[in-house]
Write a protein that holds these residues in place. Structure first.
Motif, short mmCIF file in Angstrom:
data_model
loop_
_atom_site.label_atom_id
_atom_site.label_comp_id
_atom_site.label_asym_id
_atom_site.label_seq_id
_atom_site.Cartn_x
_atom_site.Cartn_y
_atom_site.Cartn_z
N ILE A 93 57.30 14.25 16.31
CA ILE A 93 57.74 12.91 15.95
C ILE A 93 59.19 12.94 15.49
N LYS A 94 59.77 11.77 15.42
CA LYS A 94 61.14 11.69 14.88
C LYS A 94 61.26 10.39 14.09
N ASP A 95 61.89 10.47 12.94
CA ASP A 95 62.04 9.33 12.05
C ASP A 95 60.69 8.67 11.77
N GLY A 96 59.69 9.49 11.61
CA GLY A 96 58.37 8.99 11.22
C GLY A 96 57.55 8.37 12.33
N ALA A 97 58.04 8.43 13.58
CA ALA A 97 57.27 7.81 14.66
C ALA A 97 57.25 8.71 15.88
N LYS A 98 56.23 8.53 16.68
CA LYS A 98 56.12 9.28 17.92
C LYS A 98 57.35 8.99 18.78
N MET A 99 57.87 10.04 19.44
CA MET A 99 59.04 9.81 20.29
C MET A 99 58.68 8.86 21.43
N SER A 100 59.42 7.78 21.55
CA SER A 100 59.14 6.86 22.65
C SER A 100 60.42 6.15 23.08
N LYS A 101 60.45 5.81 24.35
CA LYS A 101 61.63 5.15 24.90
C LYS A 101 61.92 3.85 24.18
N GLY A 111 50.00 19.68 16.79
CA GLY A 111 50.34 18.32 16.36
C GLY A 111 51.43 17.72 17.23
N MET A 112 51.62 16.43 17.06
CA MET A 112 52.63 15.73 17.85
C MET A 112 54.04 16.03 17.35
N PRO A 128 51.71 24.91 13.48
CA PRO A 128 51.44 24.32 14.79
C PRO A 128 50.46 23.15 14.80
N GLU A 129 49.49 23.14 13.91
CA GLU A 129 48.49 22.07 13.97
C GLU A 129 49.02 20.75 13.42
N ARG A 130 50.08 20.85 12.63
CA ARG A 130 50.57 19.62 12.00
C ARG A 130 51.60 18.91 12.84
N GLU A 131 51.87 17.67 12.47
CA GLU A 131 52.95 16.93 13.11
C GLU A 131 54.27 17.65 12.89
N LEU A 132 55.16 17.54 13.85
CA LEU A 132 56.47 18.18 13.70
C LEU A 132 57.54 17.11 13.68
N ASP A 133 58.26 17.08 12.56
CA ASP A 133 59.28 16.07 12.40
C ASP A 133 60.59 16.62 12.98
N GLY A 183 70.73 26.23 23.73
CA GLY A 183 69.96 27.24 24.46
C GLY A 183 68.48 27.20 24.08
N ALA A 184 67.68 27.88 24.89
CA ALA A 184 66.23 27.84 24.72
C ALA A 184 65.78 28.55 23.45
N ASP A 185 66.42 29.65 23.11
CA ASP A 185 65.98 30.42 21.94
C ASP A 185 66.03 29.57 20.67
N THR A 186 67.12 28.82 20.51
CA THR A 186 67.24 27.97 19.32
C THR A 186 66.18 26.88 19.33
N ALA A 187 65.97 26.26 20.49
CA ALA A 187 64.98 25.20 20.59
C ALA A 187 63.59 25.72 20.23
N ARG A 188 63.25 26.87 20.78
CA ARG A 188 61.93 27.47 20.51
C ARG A 188 61.80 27.82 19.03
N LEU A 189 62.84 28.44 18.50
CA LEU A 189 62.79 28.87 17.10
C LEU A 189 62.61 27.66 16.18
N PHE A 190 63.38 26.63 16.41
CA PHE A 190 63.27 25.45 15.55
C PHE A 190 61.87 24.86 15.60
N ILE A 191 61.36 24.70 16.80
CA ILE A 191 60.06 24.06 16.97
C ILE A 191 58.94 24.85 16.30
N LEU A 192 59.10 26.17 16.27
CA LEU A 192 58.07 27.00 15.65
C LEU A 192 58.26 27.10 14.14
N PHE A 193 59.48 26.89 13.71
CA PHE A 193 59.80 27.06 12.29
C PHE A 193 59.56 25.78 11.48
#
Length: 829
Positions: A579-587, A576-577, A617-622, A603-613
RNA sequence: GCCGAAGUGGCGGAAUUGGCAGACGCACUUGACUCAAAAUCAAGCGGGUUUACGCUCGUGCCGGUUCGAGUCCGGCCUUCGGCACCA
């Protein structure tokens, strides 16, 4: 010696350097191990990674590392989809050569990828814009050409004025260019096509084999291919001594035809206009229709219009004469470009007939009902009914009638059953510079000639003008354009179009298996070991485009004997995409979070962990900054608990007596083995990394509780639990676990080369369980009982409970349902 | 219009086979530590009601099946995605 505090940056830099220098993730064929090919869709080198990339590659990295620990020989490569318009736009805007712009972007993004700690075999890196790659793209073009699957033909094609090039049907979204969003026009041009329609049926049928693909992707492809079955038949035109063919999926309505409708492009119109007093009027109508944009023309809301040609044709079933009209609602490039008009069976025909006062005849009606025209307000389009006013077929059920009517057409020779597809051939030429040149030469005497294989690649020239207007940029290089004919040696010119970049990306996964081969795109034997891709991961936006083209491409390669399998990607995960604040990230919305700023902070470990947690994976990630903070907190918590238990871990007690455990020990051991079981199945079968991580959090919580509750710490158990924890965390947070593994556990080898922990079924057993007591399905109490308590015992205990008794009151107990280990439900009335 | 997916606390989400709805995390509240703050550790945290044990309502809506439904069935509603003047 383990540092007391978790310091991500130093650790990450250190291990990234180590993995790179030691080529830790290099793989080779190994017949003794089961293989697994894990692949993420390769990126376009736009300059910087975005969060969508980070999510995509983190998912793939967990799977790759997990499968490696599970004993698979894992192929996990990365490369660049590096031809395409943005490089050319940069050239026009900033005067940089597309090649330099692209290579600089690749360098920067490679650095960003490496900073994420992804386990790629970088020795297999490919870039579609490099000669050693596009040479083979051209080689494939020639293969398709030789098989009659690459053809040059003139037709009405999609043209984007902003991109200055033609587009494939798949690249037109709602009548607009997929890249720049401008409205697409139609142009009559001679262009190169790949005959994907030859494979329409197989592309559709084989979707059923793809059990590991999401249903919605398969549905989208089915819709896009758009198969339909029907009848093609001809109507004679006595006035012209000619005939016209129509295609219909509703042959059962054939007796209700009251007019013939032609598309404005239909070739018959020219003949109709000869010696026709209405010729000028008809031509004006056709011109007006053809000048409309696709959006206007294909909108179902737009008014149906037409013009009577003055010419007639004969319905082969009834022998009746009907008028031929030219209309704005019949599509020329579907079916035969002509449609039989049945106002009572099709709502569009109904509206058309209403507008022009054309007759209507009821031919299908609901069973047992007599439809009366004067009472009807719309066409009868239901999928059931029986025939009327249809000669010998009167009274027949409509599906039976369909078959019988088609049989008649075939028996009498005026029609044939036919399958039709919505799918069109793939237009692969582009009037752009930054792509693989089409390896064709035009000779005044020999005509169209392929560049001989040994002369490939046809190299991109550098002396070109990028803003050449309607002309292809390659046509501005005299040195490129002029050549000699490979057949006769006479002066000739080169094809100046390049290939659609989707062609380059249709086979890149094959090249990864044998990336340095300079004799062939890949050796069949090596590719046969690795292929097909076991797990493909990427965005849903490629559901049709890339994923359909790649399937087509592989089927052609299979027919050419280059591979032995029929589908390129056995399993597909569409992430899934972000997103942030209910919308796709955009400039423009200003809600973009750049991976680099997160890496710098946590660091990378925290970023990876958050994104997976944060989401499956198939759903949108807020995206949540506080959530990232939470993930960072968890990693610190892991670090502290390992640091706390360091004295026990350093004893390296790898065995202990499981029969001599106290309650606190048993509890920790049970949670540990439960976690191993759950984390393993969550990753392996469900890709639910979020719940896998939550289980690991529970294990960490249990390790904290054990420290508080245990009178005496069991060093063996603690070693078992912490070492399993570090190994299970390894696919998610590779740097931190590597550091812990080396410094706390004193291991010589990388944690990523270790074995994945196994659980012990016996450890999952509990002595006592809490069961729920229900009266009429409502919870009225809980009881702790021995795990092996029988149904009879449970019933006895439940009925003795005071709260249960008060809820039964004066009622009679009708039934008692016992589910051992779970609940007792007392039914009382 | 056709096809597909999804609706659960303040938020992200969990409940895998019909069996304790809300795991885990975020936010919030409180306590410990501290001169103080941060960090950390510990506890609480769906609504209503009750001093409390408890009772009661609650997974988009209406109905059904079942001892028992977030989960199964029927009918709707909403949102998102794909296809669509395809004959």
């Amino acid at each position: 010696m383990l540092e007391e505090k978790y310091a991500p940056h130093a650790i990450e830099e250190k291990w990234q350097k180590y993995w790179e220098e030691n080529k830790s993730y290099k793989v080779e064929m190994d017949e003794n191990k089961p293989k697994s090919y894990v692949l993420e869709m390769f990126p376009y080198p736009s300059g910087n990674l975005h969060m969508g990339h980070v999510r995509n590659y983190s998912i793939g990295d967990v799977l790759s590392r997990f499968r490696t620990m599970k004993g698979f020989n894992v192929l996990h490569p990365m490369g660049w989809d590096s031809f395409g318009m943005p490089a050319e736009n940069a050239a026009i805007k900033h005067g940089v050569a597309p090649k330099n712009w692209t290579l600089e972007n690749i360098a920067n993004m490679t650095r960003q990828l490496k900073a994420l700690g992804l386990a790629y075999d970088w020795d297999r890196e490919v870039a579609t814009c490099k000669e050693d790659y596009y040479k083979w793209t051209q080689w494939f073009f020639e293969l398709f050409y030789k098989k009659g699957l690459a053809v040059k033909k003139k037709s009405a094609v999609n043209w984007c004025n902003k991109c200055n090039t033609v587009l494939a049907n798949e690249q037109v979204i709602d009548g607009k260019c997929w890249r720049c969003d401008s409205v697409v026009e139609k142009k009559d041009l001679e262009q190169w096509f790949f005959k994907i329609t030859d494979y329409a049926d197989e592309l559709l049928k084989d979707l059923d084999l793809l059990e590991g693909w999401p249903e919605r992707v398969k549905t989208m492809q089915r819709n896009w291919i758009g198969r339909s079955e029907g009848l093609e038949m001809t109507f004679a035109i006595p006035e012209l001594n000619d005939e016209v063919a129509v295609y219909t999926t509703r042959p059962d309505t054939s007796y209700g035809v009251t007019f013939m409708a032609l598309a404005a492009e239909h070739p018959l119109i020219e003949k109709i206009c000869e010696n026709n007093p209405k010729a000028a009027e008809i031509k004006a109508f056709c011109d007006r229709v053809r000048n409309q944009s696709d959006i206007e023309r294909t909108s179902s809301e737009s008014e149906k219009e037409g013009i009577f040609t003055g010419v007639h044709c004969i319905n082969p079933y009834t022998g009746k004469t009907v008028e031929i009209w030219v209309t704005n609602y019949v599509l020329y490039d579907y079916g035969t470009g002509a449609v039989m008009g049945v106002p009572t069976g099709d709502q569009r025909d109904w509206m058309f007939a209403d507008k022009y006062g054309i007759d209507k005849i009821v031919v299908v009606q609901p069973k047992g009902v007599n439809l009366k025209l004067e009472e009807m307000t719309c066409a009868y389009e239901e999928k059931e009914g029986e025939l009327v006013n249809s000669g010998e077929f009167d009274g027949m059920e409509m599906h039976e009638a369909m078959a019988a009517i088609m049989d008649k057409a075939e028996a009498e020779g005026f029609g044939k059953r036919r399958v039709n597809y919505r799918l069109r051939d793939w237009l692969i030429s582009r009037q752009r510079y930054w792509g693989a040149p089409i390896p064709v030469i035009y000779c005044p005497t020999c005509g169209e000639v392929l560049v001989p294989e040994e002369e490939l690649p046809v190299r991109l020239p550098e002396d070109v003008k990028f803003d050449a207007g309607a002309k292809s940029p390659l046509a501005t290089s005299e040195a490129f354009l002029n050549c000699t004919c490979p057949k006769c040696g006479g002066p000739a010119t080169r094809e100046t179009d390049t290939m659609d970049t989707f062609l380059c990306s249709s086979w890149y996964y094959l090249r990864y298996t044998d990336p340095k081969n300079d004799k062939l795109p890949f050796a069949k034997e090596i590719n046969g070991y690795w292929g097909p891709v076991d797990q493909y991961i990427g965005g849903i936006e490629h559901a049709i485009l890339h994923l359909l083209y790649s399937r087509f491409f592989l089927k052609v390669l299979r027919d050419a004997g280059l591979v032995d399998y029929a589908e390129p990607f056995s399993n597909l995960l569409t992430q899934g995409m972000v997103i942030k604040d209910g919308a796709k990230m955009s400039k423009s919305l200003g809600n973009v979070v750049s991976p680099e700023e997160i890496l710098e902070k946590y660091g990378a470990d925290t970023a990876r962990l958050f994104i997976l947690f944060a989401a499956p994976p198939e759903r949108e990630l807020d995206w949540s900054d506080q959530g990232v903070e939470g993930s960072f907190r968890f990693l610190n918590r892991v670090w502290r608990i390992i640091y706390t238990y360091l004295p026990q871990i350093e004893q390296k007690v790898t065995e202990y007596d499981v029969t001599a455990l106290n309650e606190a020990d048993k509890e920790l051991r049970r949670i540990l083995h439960n976690t191993i079981k759950k984390v393993t199945s969550d990753i392996e079968t469900r890709f639910n990394f979020n719940t896998a991580i939550s289980s690991l959090m529970e294990l960490v919580n249990a390790l904290y509780a054990y420290k508080e509750n245990a009178q005496e710490i069991n060093a063996g158990l603690v070693y078992e639990a912490t070492s399993a924890l570090v190994r299970m965390l390894a696919p998610f947070v590779p740097h931190m676990t590597e550091e812990l593994w080396k410094d706390a556990f004193g291991a010589a080898a990388s944690v990523h080369a270790e074995q994945w922990p196994e659980y012990d079924e016996a450890a999952l057993k509990v002595d006592n369980v809490e069961i729920v007591l229900q009266v009429n399905g409502k919870v009225r109490g809980r009881l702790v009982v021995p795990a092996e308590a029988t149904a009879a015992e449970l019933e006895k205990i439940a009925l003795a409970d005071a709260n249960v008794q008060s809820h039964i009151g004066g009622a009679t107990v009708r039934k008692v349902i016992c589910v051992p280990g779970r609940l007792v439900n007392i039914v009382a009335k």
